[in-house]
Design a protein around this motif. Structure first.
Motif, short mmCIF file in Angstrom:
data_model
loop_
_atom_site.label_atom_id
_atom_site.label_comp_id
_atom_site.label_asym_id
_atom_site.label_seq_id
_atom_site.Cartn_x
_atom_site.Cartn_y
_atom_site.Cartn_z
N THR A 89 7.02 -8.92 6.43
CA THR A 89 5.90 -8.54 7.29
C THR A 89 5.34 -7.17 6.92
OG1 THR A 89 7.42 -7.59 8.93
CG2 THR A 89 6.81 -9.91 9.20
N TYR A 90 6.14 -6.35 6.20
CA TYR A 90 5.65 -5.05 5.75
C TYR A 90 4.57 -5.19 4.69
CZ TYR A 90 9.07 -2.24 8.26
OH TYR A 90 9.80 -1.62 9.24
N MET A 91 4.44 -6.38 4.11
CA MET A 91 3.39 -6.60 3.12
C MET A 91 2.01 -6.65 3.79
SD MET A 91 5.24 -6.68 0.44
CE MET A 91 6.94 -6.97 -0.04
N LEU A 92 1.99 -6.93 5.08
CA LEU A 92 0.72 -7.02 5.79
C LEU A 92 0.20 -5.62 6.11
CD1 LEU A 92 1.56 -9.87 8.33
CD2 LEU A 92 0.15 -10.07 6.28
N PRO A 93 -1.10 -5.40 5.95
CA PRO A 93 -1.66 -4.10 6.36
C PRO A 93 -1.62 -3.98 7.88
CG PRO A 93 -3.40 -5.60 5.72
CD PRO A 93 -2.12 -6.29 5.37
N PRO A 94 -1.42 -2.78 8.40
CA PRO A 94 -1.34 -2.61 9.87
C PRO A 94 -2.56 -3.14 10.61
CG PRO A 94 -0.59 -0.63 8.76
CD PRO A 94 -1.16 -1.53 7.69
N VAL A 95 -3.74 -3.04 9.99
CA VAL A 95 -4.95 -3.48 10.68
C VAL A 95 -4.92 -4.99 10.93
CG1 VAL A 95 -6.26 -3.88 8.54
CG2 VAL A 95 -7.46 -3.26 10.66
N ALA A 96 -4.17 -5.75 10.13
CA ALA A 96 -4.09 -7.19 10.34
C ALA A 96 -3.33 -7.54 11.62
CB ALA A 96 -3.42 -7.86 9.14
N LEU A 97 -2.45 -6.65 12.05
CA LEU A 97 -1.66 -6.89 13.26
C LEU A 97 -2.24 -6.20 14.48
CD1 LEU A 97 1.90 -6.36 11.70
CD2 LEU A 97 0.72 -8.53 12.09
#
Length: 281
Positions: free
Chosen positions: A118-126
């Motif tokens: 999940t760290y691969m996702l940019p924070p803005v996606a969450l």
């Protein structure tokens, strides 16, 4: 023992001094800016040391006068301490059983890798699902809500670090205690956790630093002094048309003090864990 050449010794010391200068120079310049007057900061050529030391910005930011810049800064400072502290304690509490289970049961190790992914996702996606979740729970602009968001960031990280610590502890020690009749909670409390104390201290320190420095979610999920953290408060100081760079530097110096003090405390705990965690033959 093989004797080292004097030239190599000089090279090692020179490299260490260069590294120290590269690391400490920005911190030193931040402090110099914080005690420099506006005239010194705008002088050409630049003054590397102020002609007159100005501590007025420290008095301003540490002021407790109502509706002042100092009151806003100190409120944000305490909010950061509460959020980072709660998130760190919760992350360690969640990570200890999770890391132990993954370390001792290789069949479920894939779950940790899946969470780390999940760290691969940019924070803005969450940002949107987290915002909707906090809004549904009524935790927007809340210290507790922000700590809950930080927990989702810190728990996988601390679990990963703690797993490496549990991996280094021989399983035979726990097996021997189990044969002697020790319960699982006794094994963890009396054997495993004391031996893993150094990595637990390191994990807690890094988790606190991650929560202390986080800016994006704090900016999105807080709106006033009830939950605004220090990083957002510092950004507000630079938000005007004319920025007082000395004031921003002063806020940076003050913001760095709590992590430094906590790091010193955790360093003592780390040394204590290293000296008391040995296994007698």
């Amino acid at each position: 023992m093989e004797r080292q050449s004097p030239l190599f010794t000089v090279f090692v010391y020179a490299a260490a001094l260069l590294l120290a200068a590269v690391i400490l120079a920005p911190i030193l310049w931040l402090f110099v800016m914080s005690i420099s007057s506006a005239a010194d900061l705008s002088a050409k050529p630049l003054n590397w040391w102020p002609e007159e030391i100005d501590l007025s910005r420290y008095r301003l930011l540490l002021s407790t006068i109502e509706n002042s810049a100092g009151a806003a800064f100190t409120a944000s400072l305490f909010n950061s301490l509460k959020v980072a502290g709660m998130a760190t304690l919760a992350a360690i509490a969640v990570a200890i059983p999770a890391a132990w289970a993954v370390s001792r049961t290789s069949n479920v190790s894939w779950s940790l890798y899946a969470v780390i992914a999940t760290y691969m996702l940019p924070p803005v996606a969450l940002a949107v699902p987290l915002y909707m979740g906090l809004a549904y729970l009524g935790l927007l602009n809340s210290v507790f809500g922000l700590a809950l968001v930080y927990l989702t960031i810190l728990a996988p990280f601390t679990t990963w670090l703690l797993k490496s610590g549990f991996d280094s502890i021989p399983k035979e020690i726990e097996s021997a205690a189990m044969i002697d009749g020790a319960r699982l909670d006794q094994i963890l409390r009396l054997i495993t956790l004391p031996l893993a104390a150094p990595v637990m201290a390191t994990s807690a320190l890094f988790a606190f630093l991650l929560a202390w420095d986080e800016f994006f979610y704090a900016l999105l999920f807080t709106s006033d002094l009830r939950a605004k953290t220090l990083t957002v408060a510092i950004s507000d100081l630079a938000g005007g048309r004319v920025s007082d760079y000395g004031l921003i530097a002063t806020a940076g110096v003050l913001a760095a003090l709590p992590p430094v003090l906590i790091g010193l405390i955790m360093q003592r705990a780390l040394i204590s864990g290293l000296t008391s965690g040995g296994v007698k033959g």
